[in-house]
Every structure is written in C-alpha cells, then in structure tokens.
Design a protein around this motif. Structure first.
Motif, PDB file in Angstrom:
ATOM      1  N   ALA A  41      62.009  15.401  41.611  1.00 26.02           N
ATOM      2  CA  ALA A  41      61.210  14.526  42.462  1.00 26.02           C
ATOM      3  C   ALA A  41      59.737  14.886  42.320  1.00 26.02           C
ATOM      4  N   GLU A  42      58.912  13.907  41.970  1.00 25.71           N
ATOM      5  CA  GLU A  42      57.465  14.090  41.848  1.00 25.71           C
ATOM      6  C   GLU A  42      56.754  13.110  42.767  1.00 25.71           C
ATOM      7  N   ARG A  61      53.961  10.456  44.035  1.00 26.52           N
ATOM      8  CA  ARG A  61      53.295   9.347  43.355  1.00 26.52           C
ATOM      9  C   ARG A  61      51.869   9.122  43.843  1.00 26.52           C
ATOM     10  N   ASN A 102      59.951  21.327  43.618  1.00 31.09           N
ATOM     11  CA  ASN A 102      61.331  20.867  43.724  1.00 31.09           C
ATOM     12  C   ASN A 102      62.063  21.388  42.496  1.00 31.09           C
ATOM     13  N   ASP A 108      57.987   9.799  46.806  1.00 32.34           N
ATOM     14  CA  ASP A 108      58.373  10.641  45.679  1.00 32.34           C
ATOM     15  C   ASP A 108      59.455   9.928  44.873  1.00 32.34           C
ATOM     16  N   ALA A 109      59.412  10.094  43.573  1.00 30.28           N
ATOM     17  CA  ALA A 109      60.401   9.488  42.681  1.00 30.28           C
ATOM     18  C   ALA A 109      60.746  10.487  41.590  1.00 30.28           C
ATOM     19  N   LEU A 110      61.872  10.265  40.940  1.00 29.72           N
ATOM     20  CA  LEU A 110      62.268  11.178  39.878  1.00 29.72           C
ATOM     21  C   LEU A 110      61.324  11.068  38.690  1.00 29.72           C
ATOM     22  N   ASP A 146      65.824  19.386  47.487  1.00 29.66           N
ATOM     23  CA  ASP A 146      64.801  18.928  48.432  1.00 29.66           C
ATOM     24  C   ASP A 146      64.023  20.104  49.042  1.00 29.66           C
TER      25      ASP A 146
END
Length: 192
Positions: free
Chosen positions: A108-109, A111, A58, A100-102, A68
């Motif tokens: 976005a990474e 989890r 990303n 996914d989270a910032l 995205d």
C-alpha cells in the motif's frame, strides 16, 4: 583456484530472507506481527514521539509487521509518512491516508503529495524495516541503500523493526551505512 566467498552482507541477507520466506503466511507470523505493533507503540511513547509526525512502512508479506502496519500506528501519531521507492534509488514520502493503493511491489502506497526525505525532519520518530540489526544499531537492509540515503544527516530517532532472531552479534557495515537509535522486535524494544 580459490572459490570466491560471498560478501558477508550478502550471506547474512540470504540467510534472513530464507527464514522470512518460511515464516510467511503462518499463524506464528501473525502472532509476531501483533506483538511488533504493540512494541512499536511502546517505543513511540518511550521516545516521546506519540502525537508527532512519524514515518513508518507497510511491510511485504515476509517482513515484520502486519500488512496494515502504518494504519495500526496512525492513532498514536499526528501524521504518518510512508516511503515510495523511486527508480533512481531514492525514497519519496507521502502522508498515509484513505486513498492508499497497491503500488508496483504490492505494498500500500499513499497517493497524496510527495515530499523529499527532508520531510522526515518533521517527525518525532522513524520506524524502518531491516533484515538484521546489531546491538550497536547497525542495520542491514536489502542492499539498495534507499534508507541509508534517506537517513543520512537526520537528527531524528530511528527504530529498526526485526524479528528477535535477527538481532545479531555484528552487522557488516560500510562508512555510508546509518545506525539506528532503537530496535523493535516482538519481544519489545530496546535503545541502542
């Protein structure tokens, strides 16, 4: 006394980063990003990687591809693995998903469960970022060597994503630098 000249890699990085900063947030970048998604899907198809695991990324707002990008490639893949930068200059990988989270860089990474770069051997193609690439497949990254370490010893096709003007005559490279098999730009893709 001679003034020290910047390392050729540093000079090339600096020029390309300045161009990218100027493009950031513009309508032109949005148009180029859409073309990069299409070219990436065509590259996956051409290499027979559609329907397989792939690795992608990303991008930062100034990098080629929409925010995205990985999600846009996901329908063409069995699973998409995304990189997670670790403190020791090594990439971990996790499967992209709904959770996914910032991360710390605003990207976005995933989890989920983390894997070493050995998971890349399960992929049909790796779609990686670059600042420049030449027609011999040598890519210029940001200088930390994360991707060179991750790609070393793999027998998986790798495609570098750049803007058209970032395909250059020659990328200065060292013995540890890893070449790519294809180059994706807004104009399409080509095999090296």
């Amino acid at each position: 006394m001679d003034t020290p000249r910047p390392h050729p890699k540093a000079a090339l990085r600096s020029a390309h980063l300045a161009d990218r900063r100027a493009l950031r947030g513009t309508q032109r970048k949005s148009t180029l990003d859409q073309a990069i998604v299409q070219a990436s899907l065509e590259c996956l198809e051409d290499f027979g990687a559609s329907g397989t695991n792939i690795a992608a990324y990303n991008p930062l707002p100034s990098e080629p591809g929409p925010a995205d990008f990985a999600a846009r490639l996901a329908p063409a893949a069995r699973a998409v693995f995304l990189p997670i930068s670790l403190a020791d200059g090594v990439l971990a990988w996790a499967q992209a998903g709904q959770d996914d989270a910032l991360g710390s860089l605003g990207i976005a990474e995933p989890r989920g469960a983390r894997f070493t770069s050995a998971v890349l051997r399960s992929c049909g193609m790796l779609v990686v970022p670059a600042l420049a690439v030449d027609r011999q497949g040598m890519r210029l990254g940001k200088g930390a060597g994360y991707y060179d370490r991750a790609l070393a010893g793999l027998d998986v096709p790798v495609a570098a994503v750049v803007f058209d003007w970032e395909v250059v005559e020659a990328v200065p490279h060292d013995a540890h630098d890893q070449a790519v098999d294809a180059v994706i730009t807004p104009e399409g893709f080509f095999r090296v």
